[in-house]
Design a protein around this motif. Structure first.
Motif, PDB file in Angstrom:
ATOM      1  N   ARG A 124       0.848  -1.209   0.000  1.00 29.54           N
ATOM      2  CA  ARG A 124       0.000   0.000   0.000  1.00 29.54           C
ATOM      3  C   ARG A 124       0.868   1.238   0.000  1.00 29.54           C
ATOM      4  N   LEU A 125       2.007   1.202   0.735  1.00 33.17           N
ATOM      5  CA  LEU A 125       2.922   2.354   0.727  1.00 33.17           C
ATOM      6  C   LEU A 125       3.542   2.564  -0.654  1.00 33.17           C
ATOM      7  N   LYS A 126       3.905   1.479  -1.301  1.00 31.40           N
ATOM      8  CA  LYS A 126       4.503   1.587  -2.632  1.00 31.40           C
ATOM      9  C   LYS A 126       3.523   2.168  -3.643  1.00 31.40           C
ATOM     10  N   ASN A 127       2.247   1.876  -3.447  1.00 34.05           N
ATOM     11  CA  ASN A 127       1.219   2.382  -4.364  1.00 34.05           C
ATOM     12  C   ASN A 127       0.694   3.745  -3.931  1.00 34.05           C
ATOM     13  N   PHE A 128       1.311   4.323  -2.914  1.00 30.58           N
ATOM     14  CA  PHE A 128       0.924   5.635  -2.385  1.00 30.58           C
ATOM     15  C   PHE A 128      -0.539   5.653  -1.937  1.00 30.58           C
ATOM     16  N   GLU A 129      -0.928   4.575  -1.280  1.00 37.56           N
ATOM     17  CA  GLU A 129      -2.273   4.483  -0.744  1.00 37.56           C
ATOM     18  C   GLU A 129      -2.211   4.650   0.769  1.00 37.56           C
ATOM     19  N   PHE A 130      -3.348   4.944   1.347  1.00 39.02           N
ATOM     20  CA  PHE A 130      -3.438   5.164   2.780  1.00 39.02           C
ATOM     21  C   PHE A 130      -3.217   3.859   3.532  1.00 39.02           C
ATOM     22  N   VAL A 131      -2.362   3.940   4.595  1.00 41.93           N
ATOM     23  CA  VAL A 131      -2.097   2.788   5.448  1.00 41.93           C
ATOM     24  C   VAL A 131      -2.215   3.268   6.889  1.00 41.93           C
ATOM     25  N   GLU A 132      -2.908   2.521   7.709  1.00 45.70           N
ATOM     26  CA  GLU A 132      -3.027   2.899   9.116  1.00 45.70           C
ATOM     27  C   GLU A 132      -1.689   2.681   9.818  1.00 45.70           C
TER      28      GLU A 132
END
Length: 167
Positions: A124-132
């Motif tokens: 999710r970080l690599k795809n620049f998506e939100f991660v809790e």
């Protein structure tokens, strides 16, 4: 041309040289003196020819030695070029070889495994998506470690039961 030092003095007392001896005897008192003069003349000319021969041989030897030195210098130069090329190839091969890192025997391996976040959070970080943030906390990393390891209970394998293959 042959080596003149091996030549022998001709026998001026022989019949072949009699006309020369008679002609020269007209100016000299006895015949022995004519023969001695002829031998002296021949010896002087012979010594001159031997000296010229020796000088020529010495010059040829110097030229041959100089040519040999030039040949040896060319061989050394060619060998140096071959050696330099081989050394360059060796250096290139050394550059291409994988290098082993130095081993420090004083460093100890830790007995604690550093917790890592789950693969889900990393993607999710690599795809620049939100991660809790919980996924990066110690509890989230422990949970990722537990769920990523497999146990024998949830692993499939082929087994033979009563002559039947089962999963």
């Amino acid at each position: 041309m042959a080596d003149p030092s091996n030549e022998m003095c001709p026998n001026f007392a022989s019949d072949f040289y009699q006309p020369i001896c008679i002609t020269l005897a007209a100016n000299v008192e006895n015949e022995q003196q004519v023969l001695n003069n002829l031998v002296q003349i021949w010896t002087a000319e012979h010594n001159q020819q031997v000296a010229l021969w020796n000088d020529g041989q010495h010059a040829e030897a110097l030229l041959a030695e100089e040519a040999e030195q030039v040949r040896l210098a060319q061989e050394r130069e060619a060998q140096c070029i071959v050696d330099d090329e081989a050394e360059r190839e060796q250096v290139e091969l050394e550059k291409k070889k994988p290098k082993m890192n130095d081993f420090n025997d004083r460093v100890e391996v830790g007995n604690v495994i550093i917790p890592r976040p789950s693969q889900y959070a990393v993607m999710r970080l690599k795809n620049f998506e939100f991660v809790e943030l919980w996924y990066f906390s110690p509890d989230g990393c422990k949970d990722a470690t537990k769920s990523s390891s497999s146990t024998m209970e949830d692993t499939f394998r082929i087994a033979k039961v009563d002559n039947i293959l089962t999963i």
